[in-house]
Design an enzyme around this catalytic site. Sequence first.
Site, PDB file in Angstrom:
ATOM      1  N   ASP A 156      -0.543   4.901   3.639  1.00  0.00           N
ATOM      2  CA  ASP A 156      -1.299   4.913   4.965  1.00  0.00           C
ATOM      3  C   ASP A 156      -0.367   5.331   6.283  1.00  0.00           C
ATOM      4  O   ASP A 156      -0.881   5.925   7.043  1.00  0.00           O
ATOM      5  CB  ASP A 156      -1.587   3.423   5.264  1.00  0.00           C
ATOM      6  CG  ASP A 156      -2.666   2.812   4.194  1.00  0.00           C
ATOM      7  OD1 ASP A 156      -3.179   3.796   3.519  1.00  0.00           O
ATOM      8  OD2 ASP A 156      -2.862   1.623   4.290  1.00  0.00           O
ATOM      9  N   ASP A 200      -1.400   7.940   8.729  1.00  0.00           N
ATOM     10  CA  ASP A 200      -1.425   7.582  10.300  1.00  0.00           C
ATOM     11  C   ASP A 200      -0.609   8.538  10.978  1.00  0.00           C
ATOM     12  O   ASP A 200      -0.978   8.823  12.388  1.00  0.00           O
ATOM     13  CB  ASP A 200      -1.056   6.043  10.568  1.00  0.00           C
ATOM     14  CG  ASP A 200      -2.085   5.172   9.989  1.00  0.00           C
ATOM     15  OD1 ASP A 200      -3.238   5.559   9.946  1.00  0.00           O
ATOM     16  OD2 ASP A 200      -1.499   4.008   9.529  1.00  0.00           O
ATOM     17  N   LEU A 211     -10.423   0.849  13.813  1.00  0.00           N
ATOM     18  CA  LEU A 211      -9.515   0.208  14.666  1.00  0.00           C
ATOM     19  C   LEU A 211      -8.262   1.070  15.051  1.00  0.00           C
ATOM     20  O   LEU A 211      -8.152   1.980  14.123  1.00  0.00           O
ATOM     21  CB  LEU A 211      -8.796  -1.012  14.208  1.00  0.00           C
ATOM     22  CG  LEU A 211      -9.593  -2.264  14.257  1.00  0.00           C
ATOM     23  CD1 LEU A 211      -8.666  -3.425  13.478  1.00  0.00           C
ATOM     24  CD2 LEU A 211     -10.008  -2.781  15.573  1.00  0.00           C
ATOM     25  N   GLU A 234      -5.070 -12.001  14.123  1.00  0.00           N
ATOM     26  CA  GLU A 234      -5.584 -12.290  12.883  1.00  0.00           C
ATOM     27  C   GLU A 234      -4.764 -11.521  11.893  1.00  0.00           C
ATOM     28  O   GLU A 234      -4.250 -10.389  12.219  1.00  0.00           O
ATOM     29  CB  GLU A 234      -6.999 -11.840  12.674  1.00  0.00           C
ATOM     30  CG  GLU A 234      -7.908 -12.753  13.538  1.00  0.00           C
ATOM     31  CD  GLU A 234      -9.293 -12.024  13.878  1.00  0.00           C
ATOM     32  OE1 GLU A 234      -9.834 -11.171  12.985  1.00  0.00           O
ATOM     33  OE2 GLU A 234     -10.301 -12.213  14.798  1.00  0.00           O
ATOM     34  N   LYS A 251      -4.673  -8.465   9.036  1.00  0.00           N
ATOM     35  CA  LYS A 251      -5.207  -7.452   8.519  1.00  0.00           C
ATOM     36  C   LYS A 251      -5.449  -7.515   7.231  1.00  0.00           C
ATOM     37  O   LYS A 251      -4.586  -7.095   6.655  1.00  0.00           O
ATOM     38  CB  LYS A 251      -4.729  -6.030   9.197  1.00  0.00           C
ATOM     39  CG  LYS A 251      -5.419  -4.925   9.102  1.00  0.00           C
ATOM     40  CD  LYS A 251      -5.084  -3.758  10.061  1.00  0.00           C
ATOM     41  CE  LYS A 251      -5.648  -2.376   9.866  1.00  0.00           C
ATOM     42  NZ  LYS A 251      -6.365  -2.348   8.683  1.00  0.00           N
ATOM     43  N   ASP A 291      -5.973  -6.212   3.598  1.00  0.00           N
ATOM     44  CA  ASP A 291      -6.041  -4.617   3.038  1.00  0.00           C
ATOM     45  C   ASP A 291      -7.061  -4.631   1.871  1.00  0.00           C
ATOM     46  O   ASP A 291      -6.875  -4.782   0.881  1.00  0.00           O
ATOM     47  CB  ASP A 291      -4.672  -4.305   2.661  1.00  0.00           C
ATOM     48  CG  ASP A 291      -4.741  -2.862   2.436  1.00  0.00           C
ATOM     49  OD1 ASP A 291      -5.536  -2.085   3.031  1.00  0.00           O
ATOM     50  OD2 ASP A 291      -3.570  -2.260   1.946  1.00  0.00           O
ATOM     51  N   ARG A 341     -19.063   0.223   4.818  1.00  0.00           N
ATOM     52  CA  ARG A 341     -19.174   1.067   6.061  1.00  0.00           C
ATOM     53  C   ARG A 341     -19.781   2.355   6.017  1.00  0.00           C
ATOM     54  O   ARG A 341     -20.394   2.796   6.882  1.00  0.00           O
ATOM     55  CB  ARG A 341     -17.650   1.109   6.586  1.00  0.00           C
ATOM     56  CG  ARG A 341     -17.602   2.065   7.786  1.00  0.00           C
ATOM     57  CD  ARG A 341     -16.155   1.847   8.525  1.00  0.00           C
ATOM     58  NE  ARG A 341     -15.098   2.214   7.778  1.00  0.00           N
ATOM     59  CZ  ARG A 341     -14.002   1.989   8.291  1.00  0.00           C
ATOM     60  NH1 ARG A 341     -13.760   1.342   9.364  1.00  0.00           N
ATOM     61  NH2 ARG A 341     -13.113   2.414   7.652  1.00  0.00           N
ATOM     62  N   TYR A 347     -14.923 -11.421   9.776  1.00  0.00           N
ATOM     63  CA  TYR A 347     -13.862 -11.530  10.863  1.00  0.00           C
ATOM     64  C   TYR A 347     -14.804 -11.233  12.282  1.00  0.00           C
ATOM     65  O   TYR A 347     -14.248 -11.046  13.281  1.00  0.00           O
ATOM     66  CB  TYR A 347     -12.635 -10.845  10.920  1.00  0.00           C
ATOM     67  CG  TYR A 347     -12.684  -9.605  10.246  1.00  0.00           C
ATOM     68  CD1 TYR A 347     -13.446  -8.549  10.730  1.00  0.00           C
ATOM     69  CD2 TYR A 347     -11.926  -9.466   8.952  1.00  0.00           C
ATOM     70  CE1 TYR A 347     -13.306  -7.415  10.157  1.00  0.00           C
ATOM     71  CE2 TYR A 347     -12.070  -8.272   8.510  1.00  0.00           C
ATOM     72  CZ  TYR A 347     -12.858  -7.335   9.035  1.00  0.00           C
ATOM     73  OH  TYR A 347     -12.980  -5.859   8.287  1.00  0.00           O
ATOM     74  N   LYS A 387       0.600  -2.282  12.650  1.00  0.00           N
ATOM     75  CA  LYS A 387       0.554  -2.092  11.221  1.00  0.00           C
ATOM     76  C   LYS A 387       2.215  -2.369  10.614  1.00  0.00           C
ATOM     77  O   LYS A 387       3.026  -2.011  11.510  1.00  0.00           O
ATOM     78  CB  LYS A 387      -0.049  -0.961  10.698  1.00  0.00           C
ATOM     79  CG  LYS A 387      -1.485  -0.867  10.835  1.00  0.00           C
ATOM     80  CD  LYS A 387      -2.239   0.407  10.362  1.00  0.00           C
ATOM     81  CE  LYS A 387      -2.287   0.225   8.771  1.00  0.00           C
ATOM     82  NZ  LYS A 387      -3.002   1.655   8.546  1.00  0.00           N
ATOM     83  N   CYS A 445      11.316  28.457 -15.265  1.00  0.00           N
ATOM     84  CA  CYS A 445      10.601  27.615 -15.729  1.00  0.00           C
ATOM     85  C   CYS A 445      11.123  26.748 -16.792  1.00  0.00           C
ATOM     86  O   CYS A 445      11.438  27.215 -17.871  1.00  0.00           O
ATOM     87  CB  CYS A 445       9.091  28.107 -16.240  1.00  0.00           C
ATOM     88  SG  CYS A 445       8.115  26.761 -16.747  1.00  0.00           S
ATOM     89  N   CYS A 448       8.600  27.417 -20.272  1.00  0.00           N
ATOM     90  CA  CYS A 448       8.574  28.834 -20.693  1.00  0.00           C
ATOM     91  C   CYS A 448       9.798  29.838 -20.394  1.00  0.00           C
ATOM     92  O   CYS A 448       9.970  31.015 -20.868  1.00  0.00           O
ATOM     93  CB  CYS A 448       7.348  29.445 -20.388  1.00  0.00           C
ATOM     94  SG  CYS A 448       7.050  29.940 -18.715  1.00  0.00           S
ATOM     95  N   CYS A 486       5.431  28.322 -11.899  1.00  0.00           N
ATOM     96  CA  CYS A 486       5.629  29.245 -12.888  1.00  0.00           C
ATOM     97  C   CYS A 486       4.408  30.078 -12.906  1.00  0.00           C
ATOM     98  O   CYS A 486       3.357  29.741 -13.040  1.00  0.00           O
ATOM     99  CB  CYS A 486       5.893  28.287 -14.037  1.00  0.00           C
ATOM    100  SG  CYS A 486       5.380  29.200 -15.706  1.00  0.00           S
ATOM    101  N   CYS A 493       2.344  29.986 -20.430  1.00  0.00           N
ATOM    102  CA  CYS A 493       3.269  28.848 -20.413  1.00  0.00           C
ATOM    103  C   CYS A 493       2.553  27.664 -21.012  1.00  0.00           C
ATOM    104  O   CYS A 493       1.641  26.874 -20.696  1.00  0.00           O
ATOM    105  CB  CYS A 493       3.632  28.537 -18.792  1.00  0.00           C
ATOM    106  SG  CYS A 493       4.688  27.073 -18.714  1.00  0.00           S
TER     107      CYS A 493
END
Length: 710
Positions: free
Chosen positions: A36, A40, A86, A115, A117, A119, A138, A270, A357, A451, A454, A469, A475
């Site tokens: 998150d 953000d 929000l 309050e 939050k 999750d 939502r 809420y 947050k 690689c 290979c 690669c 491969c």
Amino acid sequence: MGIKKQYAEKRIKELSEELRRHNHSYYVENSPTISDFEYDLLTSELATLEKMFPEYLSKTSPTQTVGSDRTEGFAQYRHRFPMLSLGNTYNIEELYSFDERIRKMTDGPVQYSCELKFDGTAICLTYRDGMLIRALTRGDGTIGDDVTENVKTIKSIPHFIRFAPHASDGVPAEANLFSSPNTGHDHQEATLFTTQDSNSVTQTEAIAPPADFEIRGEIFMPYEAFDRLNLQREEEEETPFANPRNAAAGSLKQQDPAIVAERGLDCTLYHILGENLPFATHSQALSNARSWGFPISEHSALCNGIGEVIEYIRSWDEKRKFLPFATDGIVIKVNDLALQRKLGFTAKSPRWATAYKFKPEEALTRLISVDYQVGRTGAITPVANLEPVQLSGTVVKRASLHNSEQMEALNIHIGDWVYVEKGGEIIPKITRVELSRRDSTAQVPQYPTHCPDCGSALVKREDEAKHFCPNSDHCPTQIKAKFVHFISRKAMNILAGEATIEQLFERGLISDFADLYRLTKEQLLTLDGWKERSAERLLESLEASKRAPFHSVLFALGIRHIGETTAKMIVSHFKSIDALMAATREDLLAVDEIGEIMAESILQYFADPKHMEMIEALRAMGLRFEAEESAGRLSDALEGKTIVISGNFSVSREEIKSLIAAHGGKNTGSVSKNTTYLLAGEKAGPEKLKKAEKLGIEIIDEETFNKLIN
Ligand code: IVH
């Protein structure tokens, strides 16, 4: 020197494309690929650029819209009031500016409701005459998915509201009963109500629930249920959920309410909405909702001014780790509803609320070594082996280092002490090195030039972060990974596992996808541990996979950057592989969801004659390379659903019946408890309607039906 315009335009496009991809992983697939916090950061980078260059700000920018969780298979309804998101910050300083903006709009002191939050995943419940009539997710903020039946399995959500109108009947007194913020002393625990001590508060008669209102909140999965679910998934060899939020959102979108009921979901509410609600403050609305039997958090507090808000935040930063459910911050809301109305909304969020947050948790441990893994597209991912360490409840032993640039940016050495953090995925990542603890023997890891599988010389394009690669057709690791993807559930859904692919490949029986369909029973029986029955099962499943719809086939091909959803959008736009192969860069870019990167990848894929040859072979074997619009089964949208039809529709009833069958549903004549939907047209039979209502069977109209099968 300012940022160049050209750069800004390009970066805004890139960020928007990237954020849209992350929105899809988060809201639809419930499996985010970044944390998150990183999400953000990207959002705020985009918002800053858009502010500097408003000419590039589009109405559909991820900064202006909320990510959509809309999923196939659910009826969809418009929200009466848009369901917004929000604003958020990780920075206490910014809360002072939030407070300043609010104080400009009012004279007196400002009270905030603080309050937790939660999750989880947002939900909107509609109650009419005391009865829960609908639960919507939502969705895209405007239209949500109808998950009523699933929500009804959550024990804390009342189907009917109980209301005892007198405070003396044990109904908590109204409002005001928020106490001051908890500053760390247990006896001062901040709670929404202090019902025990009725003398110290003003008792006011409780308010009756309005006849028609909405109440919104969060559906979440407590840690205990989450651990139980993941244990079970691991036993059944299913991918565990990365975190409780994904588990909650994924569970809520199950098609079968019986499964939802077993998942141990919980809910907290809420926000109450409706016309002319009889409340003056947010806290008053919540205390009343609580008295009506709704699950309202006990951890909220009323704070006088921003100082108390910050005290509240500080006290929860530590305490939240002991809660039995996940929280990712604190929500701060203006308590006075008149002031809320005055402040109003931006396109995306209310101006009267914000979220602070918490930064993700981190742990300090040592880097032992680095492995270099080869993926299905040839991309090399460096993976750190760590000294095991505890982090948010699990032991971490490995972490992704992403690419060579990331390793250089971290300036990481073998033997270093490093900080690890959990992102969206189960595999955590290294965020920084504790340089003060580096000792003189620490070595810079040597990024391989070839690689590890290979031995081909690795390549790195200027515009890509990862090494590749290039040996994509030979491969072994890449080929095997491509097959594993091809057979996976969302692709061709062939009943085989990694071990079978390994066996077939080691024996030289498969080198491109078409070889799978050339396998014979005799060949399979020569493999270790294979019996008649297992061979037959694989062949049957291969045969059945030929009926997979075109979008699954397209996804199965494993073209870089073409995920499951993009494949669907491409199919709905181009209809056939021939049209897609003929598409020019301009044709591709004309499709909303296709950006430069995807267009380039598609062009490259079809420019390779080997791919064209394989597609022709697969086509000859009967795989679908065209969108099916008439013949056969169109989708599984109505799988397991029994539908009764009544009345007249815009098309003939016969046509409706064949549509039900084409989408995997069953049509029956009379309504019973086994009916899933009554599809009611014009002049639908009143008897049928009555019976459906009595049995609580969902009645849908033609429009909803069309959405279901879309
Ligand atoms: S108020 C218009 N309160 O966080 C006001 N949201 O990142 C909308 N959330 O969309 C929300 N706990 O899904 C509010 N106590 C709380 C919350 C909360 C969790 C979620 C909610 C919201 C998201 C924003």
